[in-house]
Structure formats: C-alpha cells, structure tokens
Design an enzyme around this catalytic site. Structure first.
Site, PDB file in Angstrom:
ATOM      1  N   ASP A   1       0.926   7.550  -5.797  1.00 46.50           N
ATOM      2  CA  ASP A   1       1.349   6.345  -5.090  1.00 46.50           C
ATOM      3  C   ASP A   1       1.083   6.536  -3.587  1.00 46.50           C
ATOM      4  O   ASP A   1       0.829   7.645  -3.116  1.00 46.50           O
ATOM      5  CB  ASP A   1       2.818   6.012  -5.394  1.00 46.50           C
ATOM      6  CG  ASP A   1       3.124   4.524  -5.178  1.00 46.50           C
ATOM      7  OD1 ASP A   1       2.335   3.829  -4.524  1.00 46.50           O
ATOM      8  OD2 ASP A   1       4.175   4.056  -5.674  1.00 46.50           O
TER       9      ASP A   1
ATOM     10  N   GLU B   1      10.033  -3.653  -2.713  1.00 48.22           N
ATOM     11  CA  GLU B   1      10.375  -2.230  -2.684  1.00 48.22           C
ATOM     12  C   GLU B   1      11.751  -1.997  -2.027  1.00 48.22           C
ATOM     13  O   GLU B   1      12.686  -2.757  -2.254  1.00 48.22           O
ATOM     14  CB  GLU B   1       9.250  -1.438  -2.018  1.00 48.22           C
ATOM     15  CG  GLU B   1       7.921  -1.593  -2.799  1.00 48.22           C
ATOM     16  CD  GLU B   1       6.839  -0.630  -2.379  1.00 48.22           C
ATOM     17  OE1 GLU B   1       7.132   0.538  -2.123  1.00 48.22           O
ATOM     18  OE2 GLU B   1       5.662  -1.046  -2.345  1.00 48.22           O
TER      19      GLU B   1
HETATM   20  C1  BGC Z   1       1.531  -1.209   2.103  1.00 48.10           C
HETATM   21  C2  BGC Z   1       1.901  -1.341   0.671  1.00 48.10           C
HETATM   22  C3  BGC Z   1       2.673  -0.158   0.309  1.00 48.10           C
HETATM   23  C4  BGC Z   1       3.826   0.085   1.261  1.00 48.10           C
HETATM   24  C5  BGC Z   1       4.503   1.361   0.958  1.00 48.10           C
HETATM   25  C6  BGC Z   1       2.751  -1.041   2.950  1.00 48.10           C
HETATM   26  O1  BGC Z   1       2.413  -0.944   4.314  1.00 48.10           O
HETATM   27  O2  BGC Z   1       0.822  -2.318   2.510  1.00 48.10           O
HETATM   28  O3  BGC Z   1       0.781  -1.434  -0.156  1.00 48.10           O
HETATM   29  O4  BGC Z   1       3.135  -0.352  -0.962  1.00 48.10           O
HETATM   30  O5  BGC Z   1       3.408   0.112   2.585  1.00 48.10           O
HETATM   31  O6  BGC Z   1       5.384   1.786   1.915  1.00 48.10           O
HETATM   32  C1  BGC Z   2       3.892   0.907  -4.546  1.00 47.65           C
HETATM   33  C2  BGC Z   2       2.944   0.725  -5.684  1.00 47.65           C
HETATM   34  C3  BGC Z   2       1.733  -0.012  -5.217  1.00 47.65           C
HETATM   35  C4  BGC Z   2       1.102   0.740  -4.080  1.00 47.65           C
HETATM   36  C5  BGC Z   2      -0.151   0.106  -3.531  1.00 47.65           C
HETATM   37  C6  BGC Z   2       3.225   1.473  -3.336  1.00 47.65           C
HETATM   38  O1  BGC Z   2       4.069   1.424  -2.242  1.00 47.65           O
HETATM   39  O2  BGC Z   2       4.953   1.750  -4.937  1.00 47.65           O
HETATM   40  O3  BGC Z   2       3.585   0.045  -6.731  1.00 47.65           O
HETATM   41  O4  BGC Z   2       0.827  -0.172  -6.273  1.00 47.65           O
HETATM   42  O5  BGC Z   2       2.016   0.840  -3.016  1.00 47.65           O
HETATM   43  O6  BGC Z   2       0.126  -1.018  -2.793  1.00 47.65           O
END
Ligand code: BGC
Ligand code: BGC
Length: 869
Positions: free
Chosen positions: A323, A523
C-alpha cells in the site's frame, strides 16, 4: 561508494533508534497455515505464459528486474522517466490527475496513460521484448475519479442488496469505463469484513458478515476481469482487479485505521479472510497488503500470512502490491528503503513519491545479496506472469485498444441504469409508521435538509479526489441529486415540489422529505470515536422536530458511510430510509418513495441491512460465535412498505462512556481521539503513528503509546516534530472566546535546544505533488538532504509560526513532576497566526534531546487567563 556508505550508516542508525524504541525485536505471532482452508486459483498459468516469463527473466538485467518491483505515482514521475527507469507500474493516487487537475477530462487521462505506456516500451533492451507498464487507479465505486463517469453506490450500500449478480454487472460496467481511459487495473474490491464501523473505511466494506463478503468477492472480480478461463477474461472492456487489504483491515482496535488487529487466528481466518479464497478462485491476480498490523506485526512484514498462507496454502499465482508508502511504518524501514517487506512477500512496492530511492536501495540490496536472487526472481516472475495473463504483451498502446477513447461509455445510459437499480436495491427502510411510504406523487412535496441537492455528499470519498469533500453538483455531469430525482418523479405525476434548504415553505406540503447525513471522508479522516450523529450540529434535528410539530409527515433520507446512532432522528421522523452513499444516480431514491401515477408501486424496498444498526452511540460487538450484541436493528433487518409496522419511541441517551463525552480532546487515556492522528516528522519525511512504538523516519524522535501515557523522546539527531493533526479545523472563534491548548506533561530530560509548542496550519499528510510534467532531478539517491523537503512547521500565516518558544518554561519545570501547560489561542493570534485552517492543533518541535510523558492534550473552552509565555 560515498552513496552506499550513506545508505548503510543511515540504516544502522535507524536500527539503533528502533532497538531503543521497541526494546527488542518483535517476533510475529505464529500462524498455522495448514489450518487455513485450501484455495485453488481458477486459472493456472499456462505453459506458454511460463515460457515467456522464463525467457524474459533469463535476459533481464538486475536493473530491469528491480524496476518491475516498483510502482510510482503520476504526481512524482514523468512519462519520459520510464525511458530510463523500466518500472513495473504507475498509479494515480487519490489526489493525482493529469496536469494535477482532478477535474481533468477522460481524454486527458487516456492521453496521459498512453504517454506512460509508450515511454515504458521505448528504448527497450534488445535482449527481450519490451515490458509494458501496468497503470492502476482506485475505481472503487465506478470510475469515480473521472468527471462524467457512473458513480455506483459505495460497497456499504451494495451489501444491503444481497445480490451477487448485481455486483458482477457493476464490476463489468466499471471495467468498461476504466478501460475506455486506457487504464489496466483498479485497486478494488475491498473485501474487508468490518467489525467496528467507527472505522473511516467502513463504507468500502460490503458487510460485517463474512459469508456475504465471500459471495461478493468473486462476483466483483469476475465482473471486472471477465470470467476466469473464458474468452472474456481480460478481453476488451475488462481490467485487473485487486482484492484488498490483506489482512485484518476490518478488525483493528476501536476501528482505528491502520492500527492493530488483535483478533485470534481463527477469527482472522474465518471472518477477515473469508473473501480471499473465493476471490482467488474467481481469478484475482493481485492482492494489496494492508497497512494494519495483526497481533503487533505489520501485515507488510508478515511472512507467514503473505507467503506461507497466501502464496503457499492458497497457491496464489499473482503478485502482492504494497500500500501507499506502507514501508515507512515497518520497524527498521523507511519510506525510501525496506528490503524486509520484499522478504516477507510483498512483490511490488507502492512507492508513489519515493520510487527512485526505493529503486536504488533495492538494487543495492540485490547486488549485495541482501535480497537473494531467488526472491527477486519470484517477485519479478509473479509481476510478469500477471502482465502476460492480462494479455498486456499482446495489447496495443492504450489509445489504440478496442473501447479506448469511447468516452460515451462513461456515464452511459446503460451504466447509469445499473447504478440506479443498485440504489433502489440498497435503500433500507428502517421505519414506516402508519405506512407513510410510498407517498402519493400527485401532491405537494417539500424537499429539505442540508444534503437534499448535493451529489458530492451522495458520492462520498474516492470521488473526483481522495476525500471527495470539495465537490459540487457541477463536478458530476449527467448525475442526478436526490432532489433532482424527486422533482422529476413528482412533476411527472402532476404534483409539485419545493426545495427549501432551511425547511420553510410557501404552502403547506402534504409531506416533507428531509435529506441529511455524513459529509464525505476517506480513510483515517473518517475514523470516529463514537457513532453519534452528529454531536456538534443539531440543525437537522431541529428541522425534523419543527416539521413534525406542525403535523407534517416527515420522511428522513439518511446519507452515511455506515450505520450510526440516530435514535433522536428516528423519533422525529415518521419514515426513515438508510440511503448509504448512493452515488451519481440519486433518482433511485425517488423510485421507491412514491407510488406510480396509477397508484401501483414501482418496486418495494427489498434491501436488508448488511451491517447491524447500533442501539447506542457505541458500536455493536460480536461474540466468538458471531452473535451481535447492542443492535437496534439486526443485520438482515429491513421493512417492506406492504407490511404494517410501528416503531415506538426510542431512548435518546447515546450511552457514551464518560471519557468519550469530553469534546475537544486530542489525547487522553492513552489514545489519540479520532479523527485526529499522531504524526512524527523530521527533516526527511513525516509518518502517521499506527503502532505502539514508532520512530520518525530519520530517528529524530520516537513515541511509545504506554496507556495512559504517550512517551516522546527526541534524540537530538536533527529537528523532530510531534503533532496531533487531521482534517483542518477553523479555530478563530474559539481563539476569540478565550480557548486554550492545554497539555499535561512530565519531563524526564530537560530541553537542550529551543522548544516550540503550538499549531500547524497545513495537513501534515496531504501532499501537493508537482504537475506530472514538472522536472524531477535525475540522480537522487537516498539521503536525508535529497529526500522529501522538510514539512513547513511554521505556517498559520506567520514566519515564526503559530508556536511559542517555551524553552524557558520547560527548563524551569521540575523533572519528574506533572505540570500543566496552557497556551491561550489568542497568544498565537497575537503573533499573527491565522487559525482558519488548523490541521494540527498541537505540535512540539525541537532539535535537541528531550523526553516527555504526556497524559492529556485538549482544547479548553473558556480557559482561565494565563500569560503567553
Ligand atoms: C493519496 C491517496 C492515498 C493517501 C494515503 C493521498 O495523498 O492521494 O491515494 O491513499 O494519500 O495517505
Ligand atoms: C489506500 C489504498 C489505495 C491506495 C492507492 C492507500 O492509501 O489504503 O486502498 O488503493 O492508497 O490510492
């Protein structure tokens, strides 16, 4: 040479810091692979595929092999970089988009994807055929990052439909839209089985029921990829699926994102893993490892689960992708360097902005033998195998593929019809006293509530951008709001509709439909301490009560990413519909609210809860046998309009444990209050704390959660910042009203360098990547100087920052004794700070050694007057 030495010393230093933090190295809890149900992939790799992969492996250089292990984000790599760095994959993260414009058109997406592809196959080695990149995106509820795409209901709503065939149709429609933009791969479906819906990702989960998740996992994989073994598999209009997040993401303590799952092995296997064997049997070729830990070991480091169970017991033939920068949370690792993750079984590193350093460090470790050739080849083999099985070697460039550029597929009438059907099938009717629903459409209808005409709220997170919280109706061309759908239905029947955000009306309506609920999040920003809706804003409740008191029948349409405690709202409504996050086709709501003009019903409410609905503001709990306690409505509940039903008055006490009643608490009783998080930053990077003992990326400071205390130790190596932050909040009114930031602490080592305490005014985790075509300097190896620029700790509109120099105060405090420090917010404002967007209401920074135990951090309203220093 110089460079290698630097890598080595940094690594050793980090290990020392880690050893100090954790005491001893942590042994992973044992797993018994043979007790896990065997699983078999539907499609065994065929001999021709394996021959191609063998040939490639035999002729690839170490640089090319290591390149395959790396996935970079479009915000940090230009297409032309792929001429030199033959990486395995490119992703567009939640906020990344062509030209850094999240509202970029589908045509711009296709052009960008095509440019990456062409660069990946240009200047290829003469020794073997070119190896195309895989391009991945989070199409988690339709291709929802792209304006004009069909946005399907989030998974929490789909679970209530109990309809696997519908899930497959959604998968196929999503894949067609994704493929139209030239993209090969979606990071979906999430097959988490969520057990505490305070988790901010609950809406990504279909159900708390492992059997339902298991039934859906295969259906979604089949819809996206085409049936394994059939001629449709990865044919035109299909894309690769990802089953995620492996494993235990839905079982973390208190539903905190990325934290520890402490369930026993049996629960892990029977509950949280339920979707994996069916997903693999349906042909899933990519598994994403999870940020969370299981019994203290981060999943990205769990060899027993990633390798022994997934790849061994389940014979998973595909690859494991890490991830987003998950490596930075692993003991002994940094965002830039983590051989242990590869050794545990992760095959591809999601290294969005850290790709270059990960590439160089892995290459060094391959050359030194730290990563054995067999492990390297296994990881590369898996990635190449997936590329071959997906037909990538035989496919044309993205913009020449069948279906590519057919942008009328995005939001096509056929796809919208599936989405609208999904909305109808996901609406759970929780209350319908005196059979108020269905309403007569040939009537005067009042539509009110904050979210009545708000498509952004209907879509929730992972829509246009990561959080989805900045979207207006104009960002969803072709979509319909809930109000829009009601207006069309009522006017078609000869009735009339009044939209009134505040609930006032010109003429008394026959009924009021009130639409309200959660606003978008994704998230950890969606983590909550309780399920009370909504503790700080009762305007919707006042509106419901006002209409109710006037004798107007009230229908609540509740938008949310999870079941919540809404007893007061239920009491104030005659009918109550849980609408979840319905997406772009808000008209599906009106489909069920009204009788047809001829008096018949179009369709009855058929959805039944996929999650138990809580009786108090605390989540339901599950016994070992899976029995649910604390539910107001059990999983499976849902009314039909044909059956008379009468819900009596419900208790209006949320029954909160005393500690959770306190508002404005940041840290108390050993844990940081959701949705806040603890962050550690040093000049190299910042990291979110998700384990009980964690250092900052370069070891400037480390914390230990030692309930009820937070132990913080600054090493004096470099400047280190501790902060508690999250989504920005406006503190200007509180500052005017005399609020203060209050800290209870004990010091065990006095400050040696100036210490600043205050607030930060930028999101510590939100990155603003440079545009995709911005220059990236070519030869950056791992070095603190060359890595991510230091976070700006001195914002809030002033050069000195919204921070006070408290060195003298601390130096005067008695060592070993408890002290209270209160900083009136007005003091920060006096310094010129603009507190309109505070992303971290508490921050401490110093360059010297310092050790503090912290028991309590909060904002105190109407604090007693104290001097600024
Ligand atoms: C990204 C996401 C990612 C997230 C994780 C964001 O800045 O664009 O894709 O899931 O950070 O912290
Ligand atoms: C998330 C994932 C996601 C990835 C890419 C992460 O922060 O946990 O689910 O696919 O970012 O955006």
């Amino acid at each position: 040479m110089q460079q290698r030495w630097r890598i080595a010393t940094t690594h050793v230093a980090r290990l020392i810091v880690m050893a100090v933090v954790t005491g001893a190295s942590h042994a992973a809890a044992p797993i018994h692979p043979l007790e896990w149900p065997a699983a078999a992939p539907a499609i065994a790799p065929d001999p021709a595929t394996e021959r191609l992969v063998d040939q490639l492996l035999a002729s690839m250089s170490a640089e090319e092999k290591v390149g395959q292990l790396i996935q970079a984000d479009i915000g940090s790599i230009r297409p032309q970089d792929l001429r030199r760095y033959k990486l395995g994959s490119i992703l567009a993260g939640g906020n990344a988009a062509p030209g850094d414009d999240v509202r970029a058109s589908a045509a711009r997406w296709l052009a960008l994807v095509d440019a990456y592809y062409r660069a990946s196959v240009a200047d290829a080695s003469a020794a073997h055929p070119p190896i195309p990149i895989l391009f991945g995106i989070d199409a988690v509820h339709g291709h929802a990052r792209i304006p004009g795409a069909t946005v399907f209901p989030h998974n929490v709503g789909l679970g209530a439909a109990h309809d696997a065939a519908l899930i497959e149709k959604i998968g196929q429609a999503t894949a067609e839209e994704v493929a139209a933009t030239g993209i090969d791969w979606t990071f979906a479906p999430t097959i988490a089985v969520v057990r505490d819906v305070r988790w901010g990702r609950s809406y990504e989960s279909y159900s708390e029921d492992p059997a339902l998740v298991a039934a859906y996992a295969g259906a979604m994989v089949t819809g996206l990829q085409g049936a394994a073994g059939s001629s449709h598999f990865m044919g035109p209009g299909h894309v690769l699926a990802t089953i995620k997040h492996f494993l235990g993401d839905g079982g973390t303590i208190a539903g905190r994102d990325q934290f520890d799952d402490r369930s026993d092995e049996r629960t892990l296997r029977e509950v949280h893993a339920a979707g994996y064997p069916p997903g693999i049997s349906a042909g899933a070729l990519i598994v994403m490892a999870s940020y969370n830990s299981w019994q203290g070991t981060k999943m990205h480091a769990n060899h027993a689960l990633l390798t022994d169970v997934l790849k061994g017991r389940w014979q998973f033939p595909g690859f494991v992708v890490g991830d987003w920068n998950a490596q930075e949370e692993l003991p002994g690792c940094s965002k830039f360097d983590c051989p242990d993750m590869l050794m545990a079984g992760v095959d591809m590193v999601m290294a969005p902005d850290s790709w270059r350093q990960n590439y160089q460090n892995l290459l060094g470790q391959v050359q030194s033998g730290r990563i054995p050739p067999a492990r390297l080849d296994d990881a590369v083999r898996r990635i190449l195998r997936v590329k071959a099985m997906a037909g990538l070697f035989g496919k044309a460039a993205p913009n020449e593929r069948p279906g590519a550029g057919q942008f009328d597929l995005l939001g096509s009438p056929a796809h919208r019809a599936i989405a609208r059907e999904a909305v109808r099938k996901s609406l759970v009717l929780l209350k319908n006293n005196r059979q108020l629903l269905p309403l007569d459409a040939h009537a005067r209808i009042l539509v009110t509530g904050a979210l009545a005409d708000d498509i952004g709220a209907q879509c929730g997170g992972w829509s246009i951008d990561w959080q989805g919280d900045h979207n207006s109706n104009a960002d969803f061309p072709g979509a319909t709001s809930i109000f829009g759908g009601i207006k069309a239905a009522v006017e078609a029947a000869g009735g009339s509709v009044e939209l009134s955000p505040d609930g006032s009306f010109r003429q008394r309506p026959a009924a009021a439909i009130v639409v309200y609920g959660e606003t978008p999040y994704a998230e950890f920003e969606g983590d909550r301490e309780t399920l009370e809706f909504s503790p700080d804003d009762h305007s919707h409740l006042q509106l419901l009560r006002r209409l109710h008191a006037l004798g107007i029948p009230v229908v609540s349409v509740f938008i949310s990413g999870r079941p919540m405690w809404v007893n007061r709202e239920l009491n104030a409504s005659d009918a109550f519909v849980a609408a979840w996050l319905p997406g772009s086709e808000g008209a599906g709501v009106a489909d069920l609210l009204f009788r047809q003009p001829d008096g018949s019903m179009r369709e009855d409410f058929a959805a039944r809860l996929g999650f138990s609905w809580p009786a108090t503001a605390m989540p339901v709990t599950f016994s070992d046998s899976g029995r649910v306690r604390g539910a107001l409505f059990r999983r499976g509940f849902g009314l039909s309009v044909t059956q008379p039903s009468q819900l009596g008055r419900l208790a209006e006490d949320p029954r909160l444990p005393p500690a959770l009643r306190a508002r404005d608490t940041l840290f108390y009783a050993g844990h940081v209050t959701a949705p806040w998080s603890i962050y550690l930053a040093d000049p190299t990077a910042s990291v979110r704390v998700t384990t009980s003992a964690q250092p900052s990326p370069d070891g400037a400071l480390s914390v230990q959660l030692d309930p009820p205390l937070l132990q913080v130790a600054w090493s004096g190596r470099s400047q280190g910042l501790l902060s508690i932050g999250g989504r920005p909040v406006d503190y200007r009114a509180l500052a005017r009203d005399g609020a203060a930031l209050r800290l209870r602490y004990r010091m065990s080592a006095p400050p040696q360098q100036p210490v600043r305490v205050g607030m930060i005014c930028e999101a510590p985790y939100r990155t603003h990547p440079p545009p995709a075509d911005a220059a990236v300097s070519p030869d950056v190896a791992h070095s603190p100087e060359a890595a991510a620029p230091p976070r700006n700790w001195a914002l809030c509109g002033t050069a000195s920052g919204a921070a006070l120099d408290l060195t003298a105060r601390l130096a005067a405090a008695r060592i070993g004794a408890w002290h209270t420090l209160a900083i009136p917010l007005a003091c920060l404002v006096d310094q010129g700070a603009d507190l309109s967007l505070v992303s971290a209401p508490f921050a401490v920074a110093t360059s010297g050694a310092l050790a503090l135990s912290i028991s309590d951090v909060r904002i105190v309203r109407q604090a007693p007057k104290t001097p600024c220093r």
